[in-house]
Design a protein around this motif. Structure first.
Motif, PDB file in Angstrom:
ATOM      1  N   PRO A 137      50.024  33.319  34.139  1.00  0.00           N
ATOM      2  CA  PRO A 137      48.687  32.906  33.682  1.00  0.00           C
ATOM      3  C   PRO A 137      47.614  33.364  34.668  1.00  0.00           C
ATOM      4  O   PRO A 137      47.867  33.539  35.851  1.00  0.00           O
ATOM      5  CB  PRO A 137      48.767  31.381  33.647  1.00  0.00           C
ATOM      6  CG  PRO A 137      50.208  31.051  33.703  1.00  0.00           C
ATOM      7  CD  PRO A 137      50.891  32.177  34.389  1.00  0.00           C
ATOM      8  N   LYS A 138      46.390  33.522  34.164  1.00  0.00           N
ATOM      9  CA  LYS A 138      45.262  33.932  34.997  1.00  0.00           C
ATOM     10  C   LYS A 138      44.576  32.739  35.653  1.00  0.00           C
ATOM     11  O   LYS A 138      43.814  32.901  36.586  1.00  0.00           O
ATOM     12  CB  LYS A 138      44.250  34.716  34.170  1.00  0.00           C
ATOM     13  CG  LYS A 138      44.787  36.035  33.681  1.00  0.00           C
ATOM     14  CD  LYS A 138      43.766  36.774  32.859  1.00  0.00           C
ATOM     15  CE  LYS A 138      44.373  38.069  32.341  1.00  0.00           C
ATOM     16  NZ  LYS A 138      43.462  38.778  31.444  1.00  0.00           N
ATOM     17  N   ALA A 174      49.314  27.198  27.955  1.00  0.00           N
ATOM     18  CA  ALA A 174      50.556  27.885  27.588  1.00  0.00           C
ATOM     19  C   ALA A 174      51.735  26.920  27.661  1.00  0.00           C
ATOM     20  O   ALA A 174      52.625  26.940  26.793  1.00  0.00           O
ATOM     21  CB  ALA A 174      50.779  29.088  28.508  1.00  0.00           C
ATOM     22  N   LEU A 175      51.750  26.076  28.670  1.00  0.00           N
ATOM     23  CA  LEU A 175      52.818  25.087  28.800  1.00  0.00           C
ATOM     24  C   LEU A 175      52.819  24.142  27.608  1.00  0.00           C
ATOM     25  O   LEU A 175      53.881  23.822  27.059  1.00  0.00           O
ATOM     26  CB  LEU A 175      52.668  24.314  30.110  1.00  0.00           C
ATOM     27  CG  LEU A 175      53.689  23.212  30.368  1.00  0.00           C
ATOM     28  CD1 LEU A 175      55.115  23.752  30.357  1.00  0.00           C
ATOM     29  CD2 LEU A 175      53.384  22.515  31.683  1.00  0.00           C
ATOM     30  N   GLN A 176      51.650  23.701  27.191  1.00  0.00           N
ATOM     31  CA  GLN A 176      51.566  22.806  26.036  1.00  0.00           C
ATOM     32  C   GLN A 176      52.120  23.488  24.781  1.00  0.00           C
ATOM     33  O   GLN A 176      52.838  22.860  23.997  1.00  0.00           O
ATOM     34  CB  GLN A 176      50.129  22.351  25.798  1.00  0.00           C
ATOM     35  CG  GLN A 176      50.013  21.302  24.710  1.00  0.00           C
ATOM     36  CD  GLN A 176      50.837  20.060  25.000  1.00  0.00           C
ATOM     37  OE1 GLN A 176      50.689  19.429  26.043  1.00  0.00           O
ATOM     38  NE2 GLN A 176      51.730  19.695  24.097  1.00  0.00           N
ATOM     39  N   ALA A 206      56.059  25.474  37.531  1.00  0.00           N
ATOM     40  CA  ALA A 206      56.011  25.913  38.930  1.00  0.00           C
ATOM     41  C   ALA A 206      54.648  26.521  39.248  1.00  0.00           C
ATOM     42  O   ALA A 206      54.055  26.232  40.297  1.00  0.00           O
ATOM     43  CB  ALA A 206      57.126  26.917  39.209  1.00  0.00           C
ATOM     44  N   TYR A 207      54.136  27.354  38.343  1.00  0.00           N
ATOM     45  CA  TYR A 207      52.822  27.964  38.552  1.00  0.00           C
ATOM     46  C   TYR A 207      51.730  26.888  38.638  1.00  0.00           C
ATOM     47  O   TYR A 207      50.896  26.918  39.544  1.00  0.00           O
ATOM     48  CB  TYR A 207      52.490  28.945  37.417  1.00  0.00           C
ATOM     49  CG  TYR A 207      51.058  29.404  37.471  1.00  0.00           C
ATOM     50  CD1 TYR A 207      50.660  30.412  38.340  1.00  0.00           C
ATOM     51  CD2 TYR A 207      50.082  28.790  36.684  1.00  0.00           C
ATOM     52  CE1 TYR A 207      49.335  30.810  38.420  1.00  0.00           C
ATOM     53  CE2 TYR A 207      48.760  29.181  36.758  1.00  0.00           C
ATOM     54  CZ  TYR A 207      48.384  30.186  37.620  1.00  0.00           C
ATOM     55  OH  TYR A 207      47.059  30.561  37.698  1.00  0.00           O
ATOM     56  N   GLU A 249      48.579  22.500  44.168  1.00  0.00           N
ATOM     57  CA  GLU A 249      48.782  22.316  45.601  1.00  0.00           C
ATOM     58  C   GLU A 249      47.777  23.154  46.387  1.00  0.00           C
ATOM     59  O   GLU A 249      47.201  22.693  47.378  1.00  0.00           O
ATOM     60  CB  GLU A 249      50.214  22.692  45.988  1.00  0.00           C
ATOM     61  CG  GLU A 249      50.525  22.557  47.462  1.00  0.00           C
ATOM     62  CD  GLU A 249      50.431  21.137  48.012  1.00  0.00           C
ATOM     63  OE1 GLU A 249      50.448  20.987  49.248  1.00  0.00           O
ATOM     64  OE2 GLU A 249      50.328  20.167  47.245  1.00  0.00           O
ATOM     65  N   HIS A 250      47.536  24.377  45.946  1.00  0.00           N
ATOM     66  CA  HIS A 250      46.544  25.229  46.605  1.00  0.00           C
ATOM     67  C   HIS A 250      45.159  24.582  46.526  1.00  0.00           C
ATOM     68  O   HIS A 250      44.417  24.571  47.514  1.00  0.00           O
ATOM     69  CB  HIS A 250      46.532  26.618  45.956  1.00  0.00           C
ATOM     70  CG  HIS A 250      45.504  27.526  46.535  1.00  0.00           C
ATOM     71  ND1 HIS A 250      45.615  28.106  47.773  1.00  0.00           N
ATOM     72  CD2 HIS A 250      44.310  27.936  46.049  1.00  0.00           C
ATOM     73  CE1 HIS A 250      44.550  28.839  48.022  1.00  0.00           C
ATOM     74  NE2 HIS A 250      43.736  28.750  46.992  1.00  0.00           N
ATOM     75  N   ALA A 251      44.813  24.044  45.380  1.00  0.00           N
ATOM     76  CA  ALA A 251      43.520  23.385  45.213  1.00  0.00           C
ATOM     77  C   ALA A 251      43.415  22.158  46.111  1.00  0.00           C
ATOM     78  O   ALA A 251      42.374  21.916  46.741  1.00  0.00           O
ATOM     79  CB  ALA A 251      43.307  22.990  43.751  1.00  0.00           C
TER      80      ALA A 251
END
Length: 79
Positions: free
Chosen positions: A4-5, A13-15, A43-44, A50-52
């Motif tokens: 994903p972007k 997309a997960l939904q 995971a993405y 986590e980055h945020a």
């Protein structure tokens, strides 16, 4: 499945994948592929969150009064 972007794209997309997985008409071989796609998207999304979180902590540490664990009061914001 392509990466994903954005978090929002990954979440959407997960939904979609979860909707397909919950459909009883989904054949087993497709369900296994969808399950793999869901694992990658989860995971993405987790990595992106986590980055945020780390970025927000970095920002908080750069602010004055960042040692306080209490929320800023109105007087702190206006000062």
């Amino acid at each position: 499945m392509r990466k994903p972007k954005s978090f929002e794209e990954g979440s959407a997309a997960l939904q979609q994948v979860l909707d397909q997985l919950s459909d009883p008409a989904t054949p087993l071989d497709k369900a296994i592929k969808l399950y793999s796609d869901a694992a990658g998207l989860i995971a993405y999304c987790n990595e992106t969150l986590e980055h945020a979180r780390l970025e927000m902590e970095r920002i908080d540490l750069s602010l004055p009064h960042s040692s306080s664990t209490e929320p800023a009061g109105e007087e702190d914001i206006l000062a």
